[in-house]
Write a protein that holds these residues in place. Sequence first.
Motif, PDB file in Angstrom:
ATOM      1  N   ARG A   1       0.835  -1.202   0.000  1.00  0.00           N
ATOM      2  CA  ARG A   1       0.000   0.000   0.000  1.00  0.00           C
ATOM      3  C   ARG A   1       0.871   1.254   0.000  1.00  0.00           C
ATOM      4  NH1 ARG A   1      -4.107  -2.470   4.471  1.00  0.00           N
ATOM      5  NH2 ARG A   1      -5.295  -3.742   3.008  1.00  0.00           N
ATOM      6  N   GLU A   2       1.950   1.205   0.784  1.00  0.00           N
ATOM      7  CA  GLU A   2       2.814   2.382   0.862  1.00  0.00           C
ATOM      8  C   GLU A   2       3.460   2.698  -0.478  1.00  0.00           C
ATOM      9  OE1 GLU A   2       6.633   4.262   3.231  1.00  0.00           O
ATOM     10  OE2 GLU A   2       5.627   2.508   4.091  1.00  0.00           O
ATOM     11  N   VAL A   3       3.948   1.704  -1.169  1.00  0.00           N
ATOM     12  CA  VAL A   3       4.588   1.970  -2.460  1.00  0.00           C
ATOM     13  C   VAL A   3       3.556   2.485  -3.463  1.00  0.00           C
ATOM     14  CG1 VAL A   3       4.489  -0.371  -3.472  1.00  0.00           C
ATOM     15  CG2 VAL A   3       6.360   1.161  -4.067  1.00  0.00           C
ATOM     16  N   THR A   4       2.326   1.994  -3.387  1.00  0.00           N
ATOM     17  CA  THR A   4       1.259   2.485  -4.267  1.00  0.00           C
ATOM     18  C   THR A   4       0.963   3.952  -3.960  1.00  0.00           C
ATOM     19  OG1 THR A   4       0.320   0.259  -4.425  1.00  0.00           O
ATOM     20  CG2 THR A   4      -1.115   2.090  -5.042  1.00  0.00           C
ATOM     21  N   VAL A   5       0.875   4.286  -2.678  1.00  0.00           N
ATOM     22  CA  VAL A   5       0.623   5.671  -2.268  1.00  0.00           C
ATOM     23  C   VAL A   5       1.773   6.569  -2.712  1.00  0.00           C
ATOM     24  CG1 VAL A   5       0.475   7.191  -0.250  1.00  0.00           C
ATOM     25  CG2 VAL A   5      -0.927   5.118  -0.361  1.00  0.00           C
ATOM     26  N   ARG A   6       2.990   6.085  -2.562  1.00  0.00           N
ATOM     27  CA  ARG A   6       4.149   6.896  -2.979  1.00  0.00           C
ATOM     28  C   ARG A   6       4.122   7.173  -4.480  1.00  0.00           C
ATOM     29  NH1 ARG A   6       7.913   8.030   0.748  1.00  0.00           N
ATOM     30  NH2 ARG A   6       7.804   6.872   2.707  1.00  0.00           N
ATOM     31  N   VAL A   7       3.750   6.183  -5.278  1.00  0.00           N
ATOM     32  CA  VAL A   7       3.638   6.395  -6.725  1.00  0.00           C
ATOM     33  C   VAL A   7       2.578   7.447  -7.016  1.00  0.00           C
ATOM     34  CG1 VAL A   7       2.819   5.313  -8.867  1.00  0.00           C
ATOM     35  CG2 VAL A   7       4.587   4.195  -7.496  1.00  0.00           C
ATOM     36  N   LEU A   8       1.445   7.378  -6.322  1.00  0.00           N
ATOM     37  CA  LEU A   8       0.392   8.387  -6.513  1.00  0.00           C
ATOM     38  C   LEU A   8       0.888   9.780  -6.134  1.00  0.00           C
ATOM     39  CD1 LEU A   8      -2.629   6.340  -5.167  1.00  0.00           C
ATOM     40  CD2 LEU A   8      -2.365   7.201  -7.506  1.00  0.00           C
ATOM     41  N   LEU A   9       1.598   9.872  -5.021  1.00  0.00           N
ATOM     42  CA  LEU A   9       2.115  11.164  -4.575  1.00  0.00           C
ATOM     43  C   LEU A   9       3.177  11.715  -5.529  1.00  0.00           C
ATOM     44  CD1 LEU A   9       2.359  10.498  -0.740  1.00  0.00           C
ATOM     45  CD2 LEU A   9       0.880  12.194  -1.856  1.00  0.00           C
ATOM     46  N   GLU A  10       4.051  10.848  -6.007  1.00  0.00           N
ATOM     47  CA  GLU A  10       5.109  11.270  -6.931  1.00  0.00           C
ATOM     48  C   GLU A  10       4.545  11.727  -8.273  1.00  0.00           C
ATOM     49  OE1 GLU A  10       7.553   7.779  -7.121  1.00  0.00           O
ATOM     50  OE2 GLU A  10       8.391   8.118  -5.111  1.00  0.00           O
ATOM     51  N   ASN A  11       3.354  11.265  -8.599  1.00  0.00           N
ATOM     52  CA  ASN A  11       2.733  11.580  -9.891  1.00  0.00           C
ATOM     53  C   ASN A  11       1.402  12.294  -9.692  1.00  0.00           C
ATOM     54  OD1 ASN A  11       4.506  10.009 -11.949  1.00  0.00           O
ATOM     55  ND2 ASN A  11       4.226   8.656 -10.200  1.00  0.00           N
ATOM     56  N   GLU A  12       1.340  13.120  -8.673  1.00  0.00           N
ATOM     57  CA  GLU A  12       0.094  13.764  -8.271  1.00  0.00           C
ATOM     58  C   GLU A  12      -0.528  14.626  -9.369  1.00  0.00           C
ATOM     59  OE1 GLU A  12      -1.662  15.657  -4.189  1.00  0.00           O
ATOM     60  OE2 GLU A  12       0.497  15.586  -4.463  1.00  0.00           O
ATOM     61  N   GLU A  13       0.280  15.150 -10.255  1.00  0.00           N
ATOM     62  CA  GLU A  13      -0.245  15.999 -11.328  1.00  0.00           C
ATOM     63  C   GLU A  13      -0.830  15.177 -12.478  1.00  0.00           C
ATOM     64  OE1 GLU A  13      -0.481  19.314 -10.923  1.00  0.00           O
ATOM     65  OE2 GLU A  13       0.341  18.860  -8.940  1.00  0.00           O
ATOM     66  N   GLU A  14      -0.558  13.886 -12.478  1.00  0.00           N
ATOM     67  CA  GLU A  14      -1.040  13.003 -13.539  1.00  0.00           C
ATOM     68  C   GLU A  14      -2.377  12.394 -13.137  1.00  0.00           C
ATOM     69  OE1 GLU A  14       0.689  12.756 -16.415  1.00  0.00           O
ATOM     70  OE2 GLU A  14       2.079  14.176 -15.512  1.00  0.00           O
ATOM     71  N   HIS A  15      -3.084  11.850 -14.098  1.00  0.00           N
ATOM     72  CA  HIS A  15      -4.331  11.132 -13.851  1.00  0.00           C
ATOM     73  C   HIS A  15      -4.099   9.712 -14.357  1.00  0.00           C
ATOM     74  CE1 HIS A  15      -5.384  15.386 -13.976  1.00  0.00           C
ATOM     75  NE2 HIS A  15      -6.256  15.059 -13.046  1.00  0.00           N
ATOM     76  N   LEU A  16      -3.520   8.899 -13.480  1.00  0.00           N
ATOM     77  CA  LEU A  16      -3.012   7.585 -13.857  1.00  0.00           C
ATOM     78  C   LEU A  16      -4.088   6.511 -13.834  1.00  0.00           C
ATOM     79  CD1 LEU A  16       0.255   7.680 -11.711  1.00  0.00           C
ATOM     80  CD2 LEU A  16       0.059   8.141 -14.164  1.00  0.00           C
ATOM     81  N   THR A  17      -3.970   5.568 -14.748  1.00  0.00           N
ATOM     82  CA  THR A  17      -4.828   4.382 -14.727  1.00  0.00           C
ATOM     83  C   THR A  17      -4.225   3.382 -13.747  1.00  0.00           C
ATOM     84  OG1 THR A  17      -3.596   3.213 -16.446  1.00  0.00           O
ATOM     85  CG2 THR A  17      -5.376   4.691 -17.187  1.00  0.00           C
ATOM     86  N   ALA A  18      -4.993   2.368 -13.393  1.00  0.00           N
ATOM     87  CA  ALA A  18      -4.486   1.319 -12.505  1.00  0.00           C
ATOM     88  C   ALA A  18      -3.276   0.631 -13.146  1.00  0.00           C
ATOM     89  CB  ALA A  18      -5.582   0.304 -12.192  1.00  0.00           C
ATOM     90  N   GLU A  19      -3.325   0.455 -14.450  1.00  0.00           N
ATOM     91  CA  GLU A  19      -2.212  -0.189 -15.142  1.00  0.00           C
ATOM     92  C   GLU A  19      -0.954   0.684 -15.104  1.00  0.00           C
ATOM     93  OE1 GLU A  19      -5.348   0.008 -16.338  1.00  0.00           O
ATOM     94  OE2 GLU A  19      -5.881  -2.112 -16.179  1.00  0.00           O
ATOM     95  N   ASN A  20      -1.127   2.010 -15.290  1.00  0.00           N
ATOM     96  CA  ASN A  20       0.013   2.937 -15.172  1.00  0.00           C
ATOM     97  C   ASN A  20       0.628   2.827 -13.786  1.00  0.00           C
ATOM     98  OD1 ASN A  20      -1.898   5.559 -16.784  1.00  0.00           O
ATOM     99  ND2 ASN A  20      -0.412   4.226 -17.759  1.00  0.00           N
TER     100      ASN A  20
END
Length: 152
Positions: free
Chosen positions: A23-42
């Motif tokens: 969960r933490e690594v997933t949250v970190r990816v979201l935070l690092e890419n906060e300006e993006e609108h990522l898909t689950a696959e991204n």
Amino acid sequence: METRIQSIKKALQDAKYKLTPQREVTVRVLLENEEEHLTAENIFMMVKDKYPDIGLATVYRTLELLSELRIVEKIHFGDNVSRYDLYKEGSAHFHHHLVCTNCGFVEEIEEYLLREVEEKIRKEYQFEITDNKLIFNGICRRCRTDIEGKDD
């Protein structure tokens, strides 16, 4: 970023969940890419780079949990793809989006535009709004400039 991680960890704990390494690594990816609108696959591909043993199902489950806890918002821009966007910390409402139907560019609107509408709904319909989101579809300024330039 660490402050946001701690805030998300607390939200998970309050809901009787743990901030597992996955969960933490997933949250970190979201935070690092906060300006993006990522898909689950991204998100999965970025998480996999940092945590090679993680599976796609784990990322999906994490995103669903974070969505249920209103840490992330699952959004759709009319292209049949779910994207994930973090709620802004301390924000009572989700932000709105401008989506270019020509090139797919997405711009966020942080300004809260619906106070008067919400008040009217509250008074006339006795309905308490807990959240809302708007997606405005149209043509972005770059595409408009390109289109207008071709008309000459």
